[in-house]
Motif scaffolding. Sequence first.
Motif, PDB file in Angstrom:
ATOM      1  N   GLY A 126       0.798  -1.218   0.000  1.00  0.00           N
ATOM      2  CA  GLY A 126       0.000   0.000   0.000  1.00  0.00           C
ATOM      3  C   GLY A 126       0.829   1.264   0.000  1.00  0.00           C
ATOM      4  N   LYS A 127       2.145   1.132   0.104  1.00  0.00           N
ATOM      5  CA  LYS A 127       3.046   2.292   0.092  1.00  0.00           C
ATOM      6  C   LYS A 127       3.893   2.294  -1.179  1.00  0.00           C
ATOM      7  CE  LYS A 127       3.144   2.164   5.131  1.00  0.00           C
ATOM      8  NZ  LYS A 127       3.919   1.822   6.337  1.00  0.00           N
ATOM      9  N   TYR A 128       4.380   1.108  -1.536  1.00  0.00           N
ATOM     10  CA  TYR A 128       5.148   0.922  -2.771  1.00  0.00           C
ATOM     11  C   TYR A 128       4.573  -0.297  -3.502  1.00  0.00           C
ATOM     12  CZ  TYR A 128       8.726   4.282  -1.330  1.00  0.00           C
ATOM     13  OH  TYR A 128       9.390   5.426  -0.969  1.00  0.00           O
ATOM     14  N   PRO A 129       3.358  -0.166  -4.030  1.00  0.00           N
ATOM     15  CA  PRO A 129       2.695  -1.342  -4.608  1.00  0.00           C
ATOM     16  C   PRO A 129       3.172  -1.733  -6.003  1.00  0.00           C
ATOM     17  CG  PRO A 129       1.294   0.580  -4.837  1.00  0.00           C
ATOM     18  CD  PRO A 129       2.492   1.028  -4.042  1.00  0.00           C
ATOM     19  N   GLU A 130       3.926  -0.849  -6.668  1.00  0.00           N
ATOM     20  CA  GLU A 130       4.216  -1.071  -8.089  1.00  0.00           C
ATOM     21  C   GLU A 130       4.816  -2.439  -8.383  1.00  0.00           C
ATOM     22  OE1 GLU A 130       4.747   3.445  -7.361  1.00  0.00           O
ATOM     23  OE2 GLU A 130       5.170   1.576  -6.300  1.00  0.00           O
ATOM     24  N   GLU A 131       5.875  -2.818  -7.663  1.00  0.00           N
ATOM     25  CA  GLU A 131       6.559  -4.079  -7.974  1.00  0.00           C
ATOM     26  C   GLU A 131       5.818  -5.304  -7.444  1.00  0.00           C
ATOM     27  OE1 GLU A 131      11.239  -3.379  -8.595  1.00  0.00           O
ATOM     28  OE2 GLU A 131      10.631  -3.377  -6.498  1.00  0.00           O
ATOM     29  N   LEU A 132       4.908  -5.098  -6.508  1.00  0.00           N
ATOM     30  CA  LEU A 132       4.240  -6.235  -5.875  1.00  0.00           C
ATOM     31  C   LEU A 132       3.132  -6.828  -6.750  1.00  0.00           C
ATOM     32  CD1 LEU A 132       4.061  -4.997  -2.165  1.00  0.00           C
ATOM     33  CD2 LEU A 132       5.827  -6.377  -3.298  1.00  0.00           C
ATOM     34  N   THR A 133       2.879  -6.211  -7.894  1.00  0.00           N
ATOM     35  CA  THR A 133       1.878  -6.761  -8.815  1.00  0.00           C
ATOM     36  C   THR A 133       2.473  -7.833  -9.725  1.00  0.00           C
ATOM     37  OG1 THR A 133       2.327  -5.039 -10.455  1.00  0.00           O
ATOM     38  CG2 THR A 133       0.598  -4.570  -8.836  1.00  0.00           C
ATOM     39  N   ASN A 134       3.782  -8.040  -9.656  1.00  0.00           N
ATOM     40  CA  ASN A 134       4.458  -9.010 -10.525  1.00  0.00           C
ATOM     41  C   ASN A 134       3.925 -10.416 -10.263  1.00  0.00           C
ATOM     42  OD1 ASN A 134       6.470 -10.786 -11.723  1.00  0.00           O
ATOM     43  ND2 ASN A 134       7.801  -8.993 -11.826  1.00  0.00           N
ATOM     44  N   SER A 135       3.450 -11.072 -11.308  1.00  0.00           N
ATOM     45  CA  SER A 135       2.821 -12.389 -11.158  1.00  0.00           C
ATOM     46  C   SER A 135       3.813 -13.481 -10.766  1.00  0.00           C
ATOM     47  CB  SER A 135       2.108 -12.789 -12.459  1.00  0.00           C
ATOM     48  OG  SER A 135       3.041 -12.857 -13.533  1.00  0.00           O
ATOM     49  N   ARG A 136       5.131 -13.196 -10.844  1.00  0.00           N
ATOM     50  CA  ARG A 136       6.128 -14.195 -10.424  1.00  0.00           C
ATOM     51  C   ARG A 136       6.225 -14.290  -8.905  1.00  0.00           C
ATOM     52  NH1 ARG A 136       8.150 -17.621  -8.668  1.00  0.00           N
ATOM     53  NH2 ARG A 136       9.897 -18.965  -9.300  1.00  0.00           N
ATOM     54  N   ILE A 137       5.653 -13.337  -8.214  1.00  0.00           N
ATOM     55  CA  ILE A 137       5.612 -13.398  -6.750  1.00  0.00           C
ATOM     56  C   ILE A 137       4.493 -14.362  -6.366  1.00  0.00           C
ATOM     57  CG2 ILE A 137       5.284 -12.113  -4.602  1.00  0.00           C
ATOM     58  CD1 ILE A 137       6.100  -9.575  -6.241  1.00  0.00           C
ATOM     59  N   ASP A 138       4.851 -15.446  -5.715  1.00  0.00           N
ATOM     60  CA  ASP A 138       3.857 -16.468  -5.374  1.00  0.00           C
ATOM     61  C   ASP A 138       3.069 -16.135  -4.117  1.00  0.00           C
ATOM     62  OD1 ASP A 138       4.448 -18.587  -7.418  1.00  0.00           O
ATOM     63  OD2 ASP A 138       6.432 -18.431  -6.514  1.00  0.00           O
ATOM     64  N   MET A 139       3.740 -15.557  -3.120  1.00  0.00           N
ATOM     65  CA  MET A 139       3.083 -15.293  -1.840  1.00  0.00           C
ATOM     66  C   MET A 139       3.521 -13.945  -1.281  1.00  0.00           C
ATOM     67  SD  MET A 139       3.302 -19.074  -0.049  1.00  0.00           S
ATOM     68  CE  MET A 139       5.003 -19.400  -0.530  1.00  0.00           C
ATOM     69  N   LEU A 140       2.537 -13.215  -0.738  1.00  0.00           N
ATOM     70  CA  LEU A 140       2.784 -11.912  -0.123  1.00  0.00           C
ATOM     71  C   LEU A 140       2.176 -11.890   1.273  1.00  0.00           C
ATOM     72  CD1 LEU A 140       1.805  -9.607  -3.119  1.00  0.00           C
ATOM     73  CD2 LEU A 140       4.015  -9.513  -1.974  1.00  0.00           C
ATOM     74  N   SER A 141       2.969 -11.503   2.267  1.00  0.00           N
ATOM     75  CA  SER A 141       2.472 -11.375   3.638  1.00  0.00           C
ATOM     76  C   SER A 141       2.190  -9.911   3.949  1.00  0.00           C
ATOM     77  CB  SER A 141       3.501 -11.913   4.633  1.00  0.00           C
ATOM     78  OG  SER A 141       3.700 -13.300   4.442  1.00  0.00           O
ATOM     79  N   ILE A 142       1.026  -9.669   4.559  1.00  0.00           N
ATOM     80  CA  ILE A 142       0.548  -8.303   4.803  1.00  0.00           C
ATOM     81  C   ILE A 142       0.116  -8.164   6.252  1.00  0.00           C
ATOM     82  CG2 ILE A 142      -1.204  -6.602   4.130  1.00  0.00           C
ATOM     83  CD1 ILE A 142      -1.520  -8.493   1.567  1.00  0.00           C
ATOM     84  N   SER A 143       0.354  -6.984   6.818  1.00  0.00           N
ATOM     85  CA  SER A 143      -0.068  -6.700   8.189  1.00  0.00           C
ATOM     86  C   SER A 143      -0.864  -5.411   8.226  1.00  0.00           C
ATOM     87  CB  SER A 143       1.155  -6.587   9.098  1.00  0.00           C
ATOM     88  OG  SER A 143       0.813  -6.795  10.442  1.00  0.00           O
ATOM     89  N   GLY A 144      -2.081  -5.458   8.763  1.00  0.00           N
ATOM     90  CA  GLY A 144      -2.956  -4.292   8.774  1.00  0.00           C
ATOM     91  C   GLY A 144      -2.411  -3.112   9.545  1.00  0.00           C
ATOM     92  N   HIS A 145      -1.751  -3.376  10.664  1.00  0.00           N
ATOM     93  CA  HIS A 145      -1.347  -2.264  11.522  1.00  0.00           C
ATOM     94  C   HIS A 145      -0.108  -1.528  11.029  1.00  0.00           C
ATOM     95  CE1 HIS A 145       2.109  -3.822  14.046  1.00  0.00           C
ATOM     96  NE2 HIS A 145       1.707  -4.936  13.490  1.00  0.00           N
ATOM     97  N   LYS A 146       0.428  -1.951   9.889  1.00  0.00           N
ATOM     98  CA  LYS A 146       1.473  -1.173   9.228  1.00  0.00           C
ATOM     99  C   LYS A 146       0.867  -0.311   8.114  1.00  0.00           C
ATOM    100  CE  LYS A 146       4.561  -3.840  11.369  1.00  0.00           C
ATOM    101  NZ  LYS A 146       5.338  -3.414  12.536  1.00  0.00           N
ATOM    102  N   LEU A 147      -0.452  -0.405   7.952  1.00  0.00           N
ATOM    103  CA  LEU A 147      -1.132   0.209   6.807  1.00  0.00           C
ATOM    104  C   LEU A 147      -2.394   0.957   7.245  1.00  0.00           C
ATOM    105  CD1 LEU A 147      -1.172   0.446   3.682  1.00  0.00           C
ATOM    106  CD2 LEU A 147      -2.386  -1.731   3.619  1.00  0.00           C
ATOM    107  N   TYR A 148      -2.375   1.515   8.465  1.00  0.00           N
ATOM    108  CA  TYR A 148      -3.473   2.366   8.946  1.00  0.00           C
ATOM    109  C   TYR A 148      -4.754   1.602   9.248  1.00  0.00           C
ATOM    110  CZ  TYR A 148      -0.081   5.039   6.307  1.00  0.00           C
ATOM    111  OH  TYR A 148       1.101   5.505   5.793  1.00  0.00           O
ATOM    112  N   ALA A 149      -4.624   0.292   9.433  1.00  0.00           N
ATOM    113  CA  ALA A 149      -5.725  -0.557   9.878  1.00  0.00           C
ATOM    114  C   ALA A 149      -5.410  -1.028  11.303  1.00  0.00           C
ATOM    115  CB  ALA A 149      -5.897  -1.751   8.933  1.00  0.00           C
ATOM    116  N   PRO A 150      -6.337  -1.698  11.984  1.00  0.00           N
ATOM    117  CA  PRO A 150      -6.068  -2.121  13.370  1.00  0.00           C
ATOM    118  C   PRO A 150      -5.056  -3.250  13.463  1.00  0.00           C
ATOM    119  CG  PRO A 150      -8.430  -2.049  12.896  1.00  0.00           C
ATOM    120  CD  PRO A 150      -7.721  -1.944  11.581  1.00  0.00           C
ATOM    121  N   LYS A 151      -4.557  -3.441  14.668  1.00  0.00           N
ATOM    122  CA  LYS A 151      -3.710  -4.601  14.969  1.00  0.00           C
ATOM    123  C   LYS A 151      -4.583  -5.848  15.001  1.00  0.00           C
ATOM    124  CE  LYS A 151      -0.908  -1.589  17.867  1.00  0.00           C
ATOM    125  NZ  LYS A 151      -1.789  -0.416  17.619  1.00  0.00           N
ATOM    126  N   GLY A 152      -3.954  -6.992  14.713  1.00  0.00           N
ATOM    127  CA  GLY A 152      -4.679  -8.255  14.806  1.00  0.00           C
ATOM    128  C   GLY A 152      -5.277  -8.747  13.513  1.00  0.00           C
TER     129      GLY A 152
END
Length: 374
Positions: free
Chosen positions: A183-209
């Motif tokens: 959500g901050k630098y999304p450009e390269e993360l759209t590459n289809s060669r990336i099989d898995m992406l881990s995301i955390s809400g509380h690093k992106l203005y969403a709640p913890k947990g």
Amino acid sequence: MSIYLDCNATTPVSPTVAELVTYYLREEFGNAGSRTHEFGLSAKHAVEKARGQVASLADADKSEVFFTSGATESNNIAILGLSAEAIKSGKRHIITTPIEHKAVLEPIGYLAKNGFDVTYLNVDQSGIVNPTDLKKSLREDTLLVSIMHINNETGSIQPISEICKILEDHGAYFHIDAAQGYGKYPEELTNSRIDMLSISGHKLYAPKGIGALIVRRRGFSKIPLEPLMFGGGQEKGLRPGTLPVALIAGLGLACSEAQEHYLEWRNKCQKIKTSLLDILLPLGAKVNGENSASHVLNISIPHVNSEAAMVALKGIVAVSNGSACTSQNYTASHVLEAMGYDEERIDGAIRISWCYMTEELPLKDIQEKIQRLL
């Protein structure tokens, strides 16, 4: 009161996200697994909407999004969930880096104790992986490559596109801990060669947990992940447990807001970074790491201990000297050690991190407080 400058530990929650989370806690509190009444159906609709919002940032399909409690759990599922496939295929080689978050290093360390062979790619003082080293390290039995997107301590951005090109003709699964960059630098993360992406809400203005693991299909094939917990069919059996609808809705909205505003927010963050460098570099500050994100700055000032600096800045700004996940028992930064910095530079390292909601900084006060320590 101090101005908060520790957003890499956790960001504030977006006001509109907090509003939506409260609404689902108070008004639409149904269980997304209840299909016999409108409360459950409304909850399920909210979850599926959020699934699409999270997926959109990575140009993934919403069916490829699995909700978790955060990036730590997502990392564990992505890494440990491949154990059965490793046994079946005979592929037990993993490639990673020594500057990963502990939520990656410790699961991989567990596998290493149980017969897996791990290659740790070297990084120099730039904090950047050399893609050529990855190419040289790939083997026929390489099962997984796990390299983070943006480092949580230095903010250094890894060359994801180059790594994807190297992996184009190799079957290894590619996992990215994207907690600091989603959500901050999304450009390269759209590459289809990336099989898995881990995301955390509380690093992106969403709640913890709340977080997610995006698991892309390869054509019509699913990545053979096995669940780490059992006890329900939620999230297609990969992550059982009643879905926290309010938190999921909040994460979805946070991703949607980021997709709309990330360039604007990034520019604001870069202006803050420039203003901090303008006052810190004249004091002799050395920047730790290169190619760092606009929302983080890791510095060491010769002869200034990080603990002394944090005490001096107390009441003005709140900063840190490393990862919040290991701060209860402070030890020297494994990231800066792996980058080859000396003990004095590591002991003096201060991590400053901010976001688009950060207030105007008292730059003169910051400069004066540090100046007195010299």
